[in-house]
Write a protein that holds these residues in place. Structure first.
Motif, PDB file in Angstrom:
ATOM      1  N   GLY A  72       6.088  -3.936  -9.865  1.00 47.24           N
ATOM      2  CA  GLY A  72       5.119  -3.034  -9.267  1.00 47.24           C
ATOM      3  C   GLY A  72       4.282  -2.311 -10.290  1.00 47.24           C
ATOM      4  O   GLY A  72       4.471  -2.455 -11.498  1.00 47.24           O
ATOM      5  N   ARG A  94      -2.430   5.044  -6.172  1.00 47.01           N
ATOM      6  CA  ARG A  94      -2.140   3.712  -5.624  1.00 47.01           C
ATOM      7  C   ARG A  94      -0.753   3.273  -6.073  1.00 47.01           C
ATOM      8  O   ARG A  94      -0.343   3.538  -7.209  1.00 47.01           O
ATOM      9  N   ALA A 145       1.575  -0.388  -5.789  1.00 44.74           N
ATOM     10  CA  ALA A 145       1.619  -1.791  -5.368  1.00 44.74           C
ATOM     11  C   ALA A 145       2.953  -2.392  -5.790  1.00 44.74           C
ATOM     12  O   ALA A 145       3.441  -2.140  -6.897  1.00 44.74           O
ATOM     13  N   LEU A 160       4.085  -8.786  -0.695  1.00 48.73           N
ATOM     14  CA  LEU A 160       3.221  -7.812  -1.340  1.00 48.73           C
ATOM     15  C   LEU A 160       3.081  -6.577  -0.457  1.00 48.73           C
ATOM     16  O   LEU A 160       2.833  -6.695   0.752  1.00 48.73           O
ATOM     17  N   GLU A 218       1.163  -2.545  -0.555  1.00 49.88           N
ATOM     18  CA  GLU A 218       0.237  -1.683  -1.289  1.00 49.88           C
ATOM     19  C   GLU A 218      -0.113  -0.462  -0.452  1.00 49.88           C
ATOM     20  O   GLU A 218      -0.333  -0.563   0.758  1.00 49.88           O
ATOM     21  N   ARG A 237      -2.620   3.189  -0.898  1.00 49.61           N
ATOM     22  CA  ARG A 237      -3.582   3.894  -1.742  1.00 49.61           C
ATOM     23  C   ARG A 237      -4.156   5.089  -1.002  1.00 49.61           C
ATOM     24  O   ARG A 237      -4.180   5.129   0.227  1.00 49.61           O
TER      25      ARG A 237
END
Length: 243
Positions: free
Chosen positions: A28, A49, A51, A62, A64, A66
């Motif tokens: 990450g 952010r 990830a 994945l 994510e 933000r």
């Protein structure tokens, strides 16, 4: 309610994570930087952010999240939150099936929130080493957006079947520098509202797990809410911590 919708959408997209996660080997990066925006919000603010990537022989997952927020003279002038999750089931070399969900709450976009869930086919059409590759994908799904104010054509909500096209290109300029280009478009198959996003970035290692990143992001909504700009841009300079 907004948090509940976000959890539902991201859960739908990421449910195979538990089934595929035979170990806890996640990679990450955490990002903090300065963001300059134009369009519906013209401000200089802070962005954050996070990830995460988990990859096995058969699965690639994945996640994510933000955010961006600015307050001046006790008044909020920019506020944006976004989350997305995607899982890929790999088969036959570099081909894969994907399931993806996204949720965005941008206070100054004319939408109360935007959300979508899509599924389809992807192919890693080119790869060189561990850091350079090109992924292309196409799929279909469903979009559900809520307006801040009722729209004369759609009412309070905009919901329709969508088609999604996307590309992700990474190219290692050197051992310490990476160029990245992401491009996606979600096309309404009923009302023809198309939302296109592009993000171009360049990052370079500074020391250890710390890197500097310069990024330019564009979001275009072909049929934006009344009194809202169709195009938003973000230019950011940030520090990345990889783990």
């Amino acid at each position: 309610m907004k948090l509940t919708r976000a959890v539902i959408i991201l859960s739908v997209a990421s449910f195979p994570l538990v089934a595929s996660g035979q170990d806890s080997d996640w990679e990450g990066e955490a990002e903090l930087g300065v963001l300059i925006t134009t369009g519906n919000s013209e401000e200089t603010n802070l962005k954050g952010r996070l990830a995460l990537l988990h990859e096995t022989e058969r699965w690639r997952n994945l996640l994510e999240a933000r955010s961006a927020y600015t307050e001046a003279e006790d008044e909020t002038t920019a506020e944006r939150y976004r989350g997305q999750a995607e899982t890929n089931l790999k088969f036959s070399g570099h081909q894969y099936l994907f399931l993806r969900g996204s949720y965005e709450d941008d206070r100054f976009s004319g939408y109360d929130f935007r959300s979508s869930a899509t599924t389809g086919y992807g192919h890693r059409v080119w790869e060189m080493g561990e850091k350079s590759f090109l992924d292309l994908s196409a799929g279909v799904g469903y979009r559900y957006n809520r307006f801040e104010e009722p729209d004369e054509d759609y009412g309070q909500y905009e919901d329709e079947v969508i088609g999604r096209l996307a590309g992700h290109f990474d190219f290692a300029l050197s051992e310490n520098a990476l160029f990245r280009q992401k491009l996606s478009t979600e096309i309404g198959l009923q009302d023809n509202n198309t939302i296109t996003e592009s993000e171009t970035s360049l990052q370079a290692s500074v020391v250890g797990d710390l890197s500097m990143k310069l990024a330019y992001r564009v979001t275009h909504v072909s049929d934006a809410p009344p009194e809202s700009e169709k195009t938003d841009t973000e230019t950011s300079v940030s520090v990345l911590y990889g783990f």
